[in-house]
Motif scaffolding. Structure first.
Motif, PDB file in Angstrom:
ATOM      1  N   THR A 133       0.782  -1.316   0.307  1.00  0.00           N
ATOM      2  CA  THR A 133      -0.182   0.008   0.102  1.00  0.00           C
ATOM      3  C   THR A 133       0.844   1.291  -0.076  1.00  0.00           C
ATOM      4  O   THR A 133       0.105   2.492   0.006  1.00  0.00           O
ATOM      5  CB  THR A 133      -0.905  -0.063   1.231  1.00  0.00           C
ATOM      6  OG1 THR A 133      -0.109   0.098   2.384  1.00  0.00           O
ATOM      7  CG2 THR A 133      -2.011  -1.234   1.116  1.00  0.00           C
ATOM      8  N   THR A 134       2.278   1.264  -0.142  1.00  0.00           N
ATOM      9  CA  THR A 134       3.142   2.382  -0.348  1.00  0.00           C
ATOM     10  C   THR A 134       3.617   2.446  -1.416  1.00  0.00           C
ATOM     11  O   THR A 134       4.034   1.502  -2.153  1.00  0.00           O
ATOM     12  CB  THR A 134       3.976   2.270   1.035  1.00  0.00           C
ATOM     13  OG1 THR A 134       5.030   1.308   0.712  1.00  0.00           O
ATOM     14  CG2 THR A 134       3.581   2.057   2.472  1.00  0.00           C
ATOM     15  N   THR A 135       3.852   3.665  -1.906  1.00  0.00           N
ATOM     16  CA  THR A 135       4.927   3.893  -3.275  1.00  0.00           C
ATOM     17  C   THR A 135       5.515   4.987  -2.714  1.00  0.00           C
ATOM     18  O   THR A 135       5.362   5.925  -2.629  1.00  0.00           O
ATOM     19  CB  THR A 135       3.746   4.701  -4.268  1.00  0.00           C
ATOM     20  OG1 THR A 135       2.879   3.616  -4.759  1.00  0.00           O
ATOM     21  CG2 THR A 135       4.559   4.863  -5.496  1.00  0.00           C
TER      22      THR A 135
ATOM     23  N   ILE B 213       5.347   7.267   0.206  1.00  0.00           N
ATOM     24  CA  ILE B 213       3.726   7.649   0.528  1.00  0.00           C
ATOM     25  C   ILE B 213       2.586   6.409   0.712  1.00  0.00           C
ATOM     26  O   ILE B 213       2.983   5.318   0.134  1.00  0.00           O
ATOM     27  CB  ILE B 213       3.120   8.101  -0.900  1.00  0.00           C
ATOM     28  CG1 ILE B 213       4.037   9.373  -1.144  1.00  0.00           C
ATOM     29  CG2 ILE B 213       1.641   8.321  -0.907  1.00  0.00           C
ATOM     30  CD1 ILE B 213       3.637  10.020  -2.395  1.00  0.00           C
ATOM     31  N   ASP B 214       1.808   6.554   1.835  1.00  0.00           N
ATOM     32  CA  ASP B 214       1.052   5.538   2.092  1.00  0.00           C
ATOM     33  C   ASP B 214      -0.336   5.681   1.482  1.00  0.00           C
ATOM     34  O   ASP B 214      -1.078   6.568   1.994  1.00  0.00           O
ATOM     35  CB  ASP B 214       1.007   5.581   3.820  1.00  0.00           C
ATOM     36  CG  ASP B 214      -0.076   4.286   4.167  1.00  0.00           C
ATOM     37  OD1 ASP B 214      -0.668   3.661   3.393  1.00  0.00           O
ATOM     38  OD2 ASP B 214      -0.097   3.974   5.420  1.00  0.00           O
ATOM     39  N   ALA B 215      -0.459   4.947   0.421  1.00  0.00           N
ATOM     40  CA  ALA B 215      -1.533   5.251  -0.385  1.00  0.00           C
ATOM     41  C   ALA B 215      -2.771   5.087   0.425  1.00  0.00           C
ATOM     42  O   ALA B 215      -3.856   5.680   0.192  1.00  0.00           O
ATOM     43  CB  ALA B 215      -1.411   4.357  -1.743  1.00  0.00           C
TER      44      ALA B 215
ATOM     45  N   ASP C 144       2.495  13.261  -6.408  1.00  0.00           N
ATOM     46  CA  ASP C 144       2.921  11.701  -6.135  1.00  0.00           C
ATOM     47  C   ASP C 144       1.933  10.978  -5.299  1.00  0.00           C
ATOM     48  O   ASP C 144       1.643   9.725  -5.448  1.00  0.00           O
ATOM     49  CB  ASP C 144       4.089  12.002  -5.082  1.00  0.00           C
ATOM     50  CG  ASP C 144       5.364  12.386  -5.866  1.00  0.00           C
ATOM     51  OD1 ASP C 144       5.231  12.309  -7.125  1.00  0.00           O
ATOM     52  OD2 ASP C 144       6.312  13.266  -5.317  1.00  0.00           O
ATOM     53  N   GLU C 145       0.992  11.657  -4.417  1.00  0.00           N
ATOM     54  CA  GLU C 145       0.001  10.965  -3.860  1.00  0.00           C
ATOM     55  C   GLU C 145      -1.331  10.474  -4.913  1.00  0.00           C
ATOM     56  O   GLU C 145      -1.811   9.411  -4.644  1.00  0.00           O
ATOM     57  CB  GLU C 145      -0.601  11.989  -2.662  1.00  0.00           C
ATOM     58  CG  GLU C 145       0.220  12.162  -1.543  1.00  0.00           C
ATOM     59  CD  GLU C 145      -0.302  13.139  -0.578  1.00  0.00           C
ATOM     60  OE1 GLU C 145      -1.284  13.823  -0.654  1.00  0.00           O
ATOM     61  OE2 GLU C 145       0.248  13.083   0.531  1.00  0.00           O
TER      62      GLU C 145
ATOM     63  N   ALA D  16       0.368   7.440  -6.337  1.00  0.00           N
ATOM     64  CA  ALA D  16       0.245   6.416  -5.388  1.00  0.00           C
ATOM     65  C   ALA D  16      -1.105   5.605  -5.185  1.00  0.00           C
ATOM     66  O   ALA D  16      -1.155   4.617  -5.144  1.00  0.00           O
ATOM     67  CB  ALA D  16       1.095   6.901  -3.919  1.00  0.00           C
TER      68      ALA D  16
ATOM     69  N   TRP E 146      -2.432   1.825  -6.290  1.00  0.00           N
ATOM     70  CA  TRP E 146      -3.226   1.190  -5.160  1.00  0.00           C
ATOM     71  C   TRP E 146      -4.350   0.696  -5.824  1.00  0.00           C
ATOM     72  O   TRP E 146      -4.861  -0.311  -5.480  1.00  0.00           O
ATOM     73  CB  TRP E 146      -3.037   1.828  -4.069  1.00  0.00           C
ATOM     74  CG  TRP E 146      -3.773   1.107  -2.892  1.00  0.00           C
ATOM     75  CD1 TRP E 146      -3.116  -0.081  -2.175  1.00  0.00           C
ATOM     76  CD2 TRP E 146      -4.922   1.546  -2.095  1.00  0.00           C
ATOM     77  NE1 TRP E 146      -4.272  -0.332  -1.013  1.00  0.00           N
ATOM     78  CE2 TRP E 146      -5.064   0.578  -1.132  1.00  0.00           C
ATOM     79  CE3 TRP E 146      -5.916   2.452  -2.265  1.00  0.00           C
ATOM     80  CZ2 TRP E 146      -6.230   0.532  -0.382  1.00  0.00           C
ATOM     81  CZ3 TRP E 146      -6.760   2.522  -1.487  1.00  0.00           C
ATOM     82  CH2 TRP E 146      -7.075   1.661  -0.390  1.00  0.00           C
TER      83      TRP E 146
END
Length: 110
Positions: free
Chosen positions: A34-36, A39-41, A97-98, A101, A105
């Motif tokens: 769940t992260t890219t 960033i925790d999508a 970026d968010e 991500a 996800w």
């Protein structure tokens, strides 16, 4: 009734979106997919999307997203986040970026 529910959902979305955060790096070593990068999508989704789409992607005032990846690519999802669609406003998530991500996800949800 529907307008009332949408007003509550929009109010919750705006309130949750104004909470900020999201700059924390995942140092737990738990690679749940769940992260890219840093960033925790899933956390970005919870802050910006869950008020309408549900904490478990089940849908509320917005459609369910449990299998959105079976219908849309990550690029399609990014476009919807950026431009809005139907009752969803544009730019619910501001950071590029968010957006990438969360789109990646969600594209995994098939």
């Amino acid at each position: 009734m529907k307008k009332w529910m949408m007003a509550i959902g929009l109010g919750a979305m705006l309130t949750l979106g104004a909470c900020g955060g999201g700059d924390e790096e995942d140092t737990s070593g738990n690679d749940s997919g769940t992260t890219t990068g840093s960033i925790d999508a899933e956390a970005v989704y919870a802050q910006n999307c869950a008020a309408c789409h549900g904490a478990n992607l089940e849908g509320m005032s917005g459609p369910a997203l449990t299998d959105v990846g079976a219908r849309l690519s990550a690029e399609d999802i990014e476009g919807i986040i950026r431009n809005g669609q139907g009752n969803m406003p544009a730019n619910v998530i501001q950071d590029d970026d968010e957006i990438a991500a969360v789109a990646a996800w969600l594209a995994e949800k098939k």
